[in-house]
Scaffold this active site. Structure first.
Site, PDB file in Angstrom:
ATOM      1  N   GLY A  46       0.851  -1.183   0.000  1.00 10.19           N
ATOM      2  CA  GLY A  46       0.000   0.000   0.000  1.00 10.19           C
ATOM      3  C   GLY A  46       0.883   1.228   0.000  1.00 10.19           C
ATOM      4  O   GLY A  46       2.038   1.165   0.445  1.00 10.19           O
ATOM      5  N   GLN A  51       3.384   9.927   1.122  1.00  7.21           N
ATOM      6  CA  GLN A  51       4.653   9.197   1.144  1.00  7.21           C
ATOM      7  C   GLN A  51       5.536   9.512  -0.057  1.00  7.21           C
ATOM      8  O   GLN A  51       6.730   9.231  -0.041  1.00  7.21           O
ATOM      9  CB  GLN A  51       4.392   7.683   1.196  1.00  7.21           C
ATOM     10  CG  GLN A  51       3.770   7.243   2.510  1.00  7.21           C
ATOM     11  CD  GLN A  51       3.648   5.742   2.556  1.00  7.21           C
ATOM     12  OE1 GLN A  51       2.668   5.180   2.069  1.00  7.21           O
ATOM     13  NE2 GLN A  51       4.646   5.074   3.105  1.00  7.21           N
ATOM     14  N   CYS A 101       6.438   0.078   7.328  1.00 10.11           N
ATOM     15  CA  CYS A 101       6.026   1.212   6.503  1.00 10.11           C
ATOM     16  C   CYS A 101       7.209   1.648   5.646  1.00 10.11           C
ATOM     17  O   CYS A 101       8.336   1.737   6.154  1.00 10.11           O
ATOM     18  CB  CYS A 101       5.577   2.358   7.405  1.00 10.11           C
ATOM     19  SG  CYS A 101       5.063   3.827   6.508  1.00 10.11           S
ATOM     20  N   LEU A 102       6.950   1.928   4.371  1.00  9.07           N
ATOM     21  CA  LEU A 102       8.022   2.371   3.473  1.00  9.07           C
ATOM     22  C   LEU A 102       8.652   3.677   3.978  1.00  9.07           C
ATOM     23  O   LEU A 102       9.804   3.962   3.679  1.00  9.07           O
ATOM     24  CB  LEU A 102       7.475   2.582   2.058  1.00  9.07           C
ATOM     25  CG  LEU A 102       6.909   1.350   1.349  1.00  9.07           C
ATOM     26  CD1 LEU A 102       6.287   1.743   0.010  1.00  9.07           C
ATOM     27  CD2 LEU A 102       7.973   0.287   1.156  1.00  9.07           C
ATOM     28  N   HIS A 143      -3.971   1.516   7.742  1.00  7.67           N
ATOM     29  CA  HIS A 143      -2.618   2.090   7.763  1.00  7.67           C
ATOM     30  C   HIS A 143      -2.493   3.232   6.744  1.00  7.67           C
ATOM     31  O   HIS A 143      -1.989   4.312   7.070  1.00  7.67           O
ATOM     32  CB  HIS A 143      -1.614   0.962   7.469  1.00  7.67           C
ATOM     33  CG  HIS A 143      -0.186   1.379   7.377  1.00  7.67           C
ATOM     34  ND1 HIS A 143       0.788   0.906   8.235  1.00  7.67           N
ATOM     35  CD2 HIS A 143       0.446   2.228   6.527  1.00  7.67           C
ATOM     36  CE1 HIS A 143       1.954   1.461   7.906  1.00  7.67           C
ATOM     37  NE2 HIS A 143       1.789   2.261   6.871  1.00  7.67           N
ATOM     38  N   GLU A 144      -2.976   2.987   5.517  1.00 10.50           N
ATOM     39  CA  GLU A 144      -2.822   4.004   4.456  1.00 10.50           C
ATOM     40  C   GLU A 144      -3.708   5.224   4.716  1.00 10.50           C
ATOM     41  O   GLU A 144      -3.296   6.354   4.486  1.00 10.50           O
ATOM     42  CB  GLU A 144      -3.125   3.404   3.075  1.00 10.50           C
ATOM     43  CG  GLU A 144      -2.223   2.250   2.647  1.00 10.50           C
ATOM     44  CD  GLU A 144      -0.738   2.512   2.816  1.00 10.50           C
ATOM     45  OE1 GLU A 144      -0.299   3.679   2.730  1.00 10.50           O
ATOM     46  OE2 GLU A 144       0.000   1.540   3.068  1.00 10.50           O
ATOM     47  N   HIS A 147      -2.205   7.598   7.028  1.00 17.87           N
ATOM     48  CA  HIS A 147      -1.206   8.484   6.409  1.00 17.87           C
ATOM     49  C   HIS A 147      -1.844   9.811   5.974  1.00 17.87           C
ATOM     50  O   HIS A 147      -1.199  10.850   6.013  1.00 17.87           O
ATOM     51  CB  HIS A 147      -0.574   7.832   5.173  1.00 17.87           C
ATOM     52  CG  HIS A 147       0.609   6.964   5.481  1.00 17.87           C
ATOM     53  ND1 HIS A 147       1.752   7.437   6.071  1.00 17.87           N
ATOM     54  CD2 HIS A 147       0.837   5.648   5.248  1.00 17.87           C
ATOM     55  CE1 HIS A 147       2.629   6.447   6.205  1.00 17.87           C
ATOM     56  NE2 HIS A 147       2.097   5.336   5.712  1.00 17.87           N
TER      57      HIS A 147
HETATM   58 ZN    ZN Z   1       2.987   3.507   5.740  1.00 21.36          ZN
END
Ligand code: ZN
Length: 176
Positions: A46, A51, A101-102, A143-144, A147
């Site tokens: 995701g 991000q 998480c990226l 999670h997304e 963000h």
């Molecule tokens: Zn993330």
């Protein structure tokens, strides 16, 4: 399409409340393509627009199956673009599982999330879509969407469980 630089903590864009998307113009379509490519290249499941440095309400989710980087089995979920997503229902039941998480590279930790959620959004064609997700897929959506509010999983993590995984696959405790 092009790969975008992934913003990592403590980049301020990750902490902003993202703005609603209005018209789905060329710029948004290009961003969707770039986010998809960036997510795939990074083996993410995701990605949210903040991000890649764009503070707007847009997320892309895709689970390809196989194993997650922490070894857990992953279900499949088709590539889904959600513009202005909203969680409209969530289960009473929650579950605890590992997240990464990226934007918080190489770190994992356990987070409690709703087991099931319903998400309303607009897709890349401007159509309204409703997603009913459970388990890991529901977790990715939560999670997304976090963000977009400037919230990172590390805000919700059980700190005792934060760890890195070294080259031998061993868990190394980590403190922020
Ligand atoms: Zn993330």
């Amino acid at each position: 399409m092009s790969i975008r630089k992934i913003e990592t903590t403590p980049s301020p864009v990750l902490r902003q409340k993202a703005k609603e998307v209005g018209v789905i113009n060329k710029k948004i379509k290009k961003l969707i393509a770039d986010m998809t490519e960036t997510m795939t290249k990074s083996s993410g499941i995701g990605i949210a627009a903040p991000q890649v440095g764009e503070s707007i309400r847009l997320i892309v989710v895709e689970l390809k199956g196989g194993k997650r980087s922490n070894g857990e089995e992953m279900p499949k979920f088709p590539l889904t673009v959600c513009i202005n997503p909203k969680i409209t229902k969530c289960s009473k039941e929650t579950e605890i599982s590992e997240e990464g998480c990226l934007s918080v590279p190489d770190i994992w930790g356990s987070v409690e999330r709703f087991k099931e959620v319903e998400v309303l959004a607009t897709n890349e064609k401007g159509e309204n879509i409703k997603i009913k997700a459970s388990g890991l897929v529901a977790r990715v959506f939560q999670h997304e969407i976090d963000h977009l509010e400037g919230v990172l999983y590390t805000d919700r993590v059980d700190y005792k469980t934060l760890h890195k995984i070294n080259s031998k696959g061993e868990k190394i405790p980590f403190e922020i």
